[in-house]
Design a protein around this motif. Structure first.
Motif, PDB file in Angstrom:
ATOM      1  N   LEU A  52       0.815  -1.213   0.000  1.00  0.00           N
ATOM      2  CA  LEU A  52       0.000   0.000   0.000  1.00  0.00           C
ATOM      3  C   LEU A  52       0.849   1.265   0.000  1.00  0.00           C
ATOM      4  N   TRP A  53       1.735   1.416  -0.980  1.00  0.00           N
ATOM      5  CA  TRP A  53       2.589   2.600  -1.054  1.00  0.00           C
ATOM      6  C   TRP A  53       1.725   3.858  -1.160  1.00  0.00           C
ATOM      7  N   THR A  59       8.618   4.837  -7.541  1.00  0.00           N
ATOM      8  CA  THR A  59       9.143   3.465  -7.661  1.00  0.00           C
ATOM      9  C   THR A  59      10.247   3.189  -6.651  1.00  0.00           C
ATOM     10  N   SER A  60      10.873   4.238  -6.127  1.00  0.00           N
ATOM     11  CA  SER A  60      11.922   4.036  -5.123  1.00  0.00           C
ATOM     12  C   SER A  60      11.345   3.878  -3.723  1.00  0.00           C
ATOM     13  N   HIS A  61      10.072   4.218  -3.539  1.00  0.00           N
ATOM     14  CA  HIS A  61       9.399   4.143  -2.239  1.00  0.00           C
ATOM     15  C   HIS A  61      10.159   4.949  -1.185  1.00  0.00           C
ATOM     16  N   ASP A  67       6.901   5.493   3.827  1.00  0.00           N
ATOM     17  CA  ASP A  67       7.204   4.597   2.708  1.00  0.00           C
ATOM     18  C   ASP A  67       8.653   4.121   2.780  1.00  0.00           C
ATOM     19  N   ARG A  68       9.557   5.056   3.070  1.00  0.00           N
ATOM     20  CA  ARG A  68      10.978   4.714   3.112  1.00  0.00           C
ATOM     21  C   ARG A  68      11.270   3.730   4.248  1.00  0.00           C
TER      22      ARG A  68
END
Length: 234
Positions: A52-53, A59-61, A67-68
Motif C-alpha cells: 500500500l505505497w 518506484t523508489s518508495h 514509505d521509506r
C-alpha cells in the motif's frame, strides 16, 4: 484402401508420422519463460497492493518517510535469516505499518459500500504503481476534496499529509458523480476527533513511524542472526 493405408502408417511409419504429431500436441502453447514472466508481474502487483505505497508513482518508495521506513524494513528482512529474533521483530513492525494503512483503506471501503458500491469497492480502491497524474480528469478538485477529508474528518490516522494514492480514487468518484456524497458520508461516519483523541492517535502513529524503527532495523542488520534456536515465523 484408406483404412489399410492408415494401419500401415501406424504400424511401420510411427517414427516419421505419429511421433511428430504426438510431440506437436505435447508442446505447450506458452513457454515456461513466458509463464514465469507473467507470474513475476502478478507477484509484483500483489506486493504493491500489499504494501500500500502512499505515492503510486514513487518506484523508489522513498518520497515519504513512512514509505521509506517500510521499504527499508522489507529489504532488511529479506537479508535476515528467517525465524531469527531480528526477522520476527521486523515482521512485527512491518505488519504494524501495514495494519495502519489497511485501516484507512477499510474506512474508504466501508463508505463506498454504504454508497452502494458493494461489488465495485475493491476495484475503485485499487491503485497500482502505473497510475499517472496526467490521466486524471479532475486533479484539482480531487486534491481539494482530499484536503477536506484530511482536515474535516478522521478518515486518516495521522496529521501528516494524506496519501497521494487517494487522489486517484477521488478522481474516479468525481467521474462517477459521487465524490460529494462520499465526503458527506465520511463527515458523518468519521467526524474529527477532539484533542485527547488526536494525542492518543498521534502516539500510536509515532510508535510506528518514528526513526526508532530505522535504528532497530540497523541493529537487526548486524545482529539479526543472534537467536539460532527460534523456529520459523508462523
Amino acid at each position: 484402401m484408406g483404412a489399410s493405408f492408415k494401419r500401415f502408417c501406424v504400424q511401420f511409419c510411427c517414427c516419421c508420422c505419429c511421433d511428430d504429431d504426438d510431440e506437436e500436441e505435447k508442446r505447450p502453447l506458452i513457454s515456461n519463460e513466458t509463464l514465469e514472466y507473467f507470474e513475476r508481474e502478478a507477484k509484483k502487483k500483489r506486493d504493491q497492493e500489499t504494501n500500500l505505497w502512499n505515492e503510486p508513482g514513487d518506484t523508489s518508495h522513498s518520497e515519504r518517510d513512512d514509505d521509506r521506513i517500510l521499504y527499508n524494513l522489507l529489504q532488511s528482512r529479506a537479508q535476515t535469516r528467517r525465524g531469527s529474533t531480528g526477522y520476527r521483530r521486523m515482521s512485527i513492525d512491518i505488519q504494524a505499518m501495514r495494519d495502519v494503512r489497511r485501516e484507512v483503506r477499510d474506512k474508504w471501503k466501508m463508505i463506498l459500500e454504504n454508497l452502494g458500491f458493494m461489488a465495485e469497492a475493491e476495484s475503485l480502491l485499487t491503485v497500482s504503481a502505473s497510475a499517472s497524474y496526467d490521466r486524471m480528469r479532475n486533479a484539482a478538485t480531487a486534491r481539494t476534496l482530499l484536503q477536506t477529508l484530511h482536515t474535516e474528518t478522521s478518515i486518516f490516522n495521522s496529521k501528516e499529509s494524506p496519501p497521494e494514492r487517494y487522489l486517484f480514487i477521488l478522481d474516479r468518484l468525481i467521474y462517477l458523480d459521487v465524490a460529494e456524497d462520499f465526503v458527506a458520508k465520511a463527515r458523518r461516519f468519521y467526524p474529527p476527533k477532539d484533542d485527547d483523541d488526536d494525542d492518543d492517535n498521534e502516539e500510536q502513529t509515532s510508535a510506528i513511524n518514528l526513526p526508532l524503527l530505522l535504528s532497530r532495523m540497523n541493529q537487526n542488520i548486524s545482529g539479526g542472526e543472534e537467536d539460532e534456536n527460534t523456529g520459523p515465523e508462523e
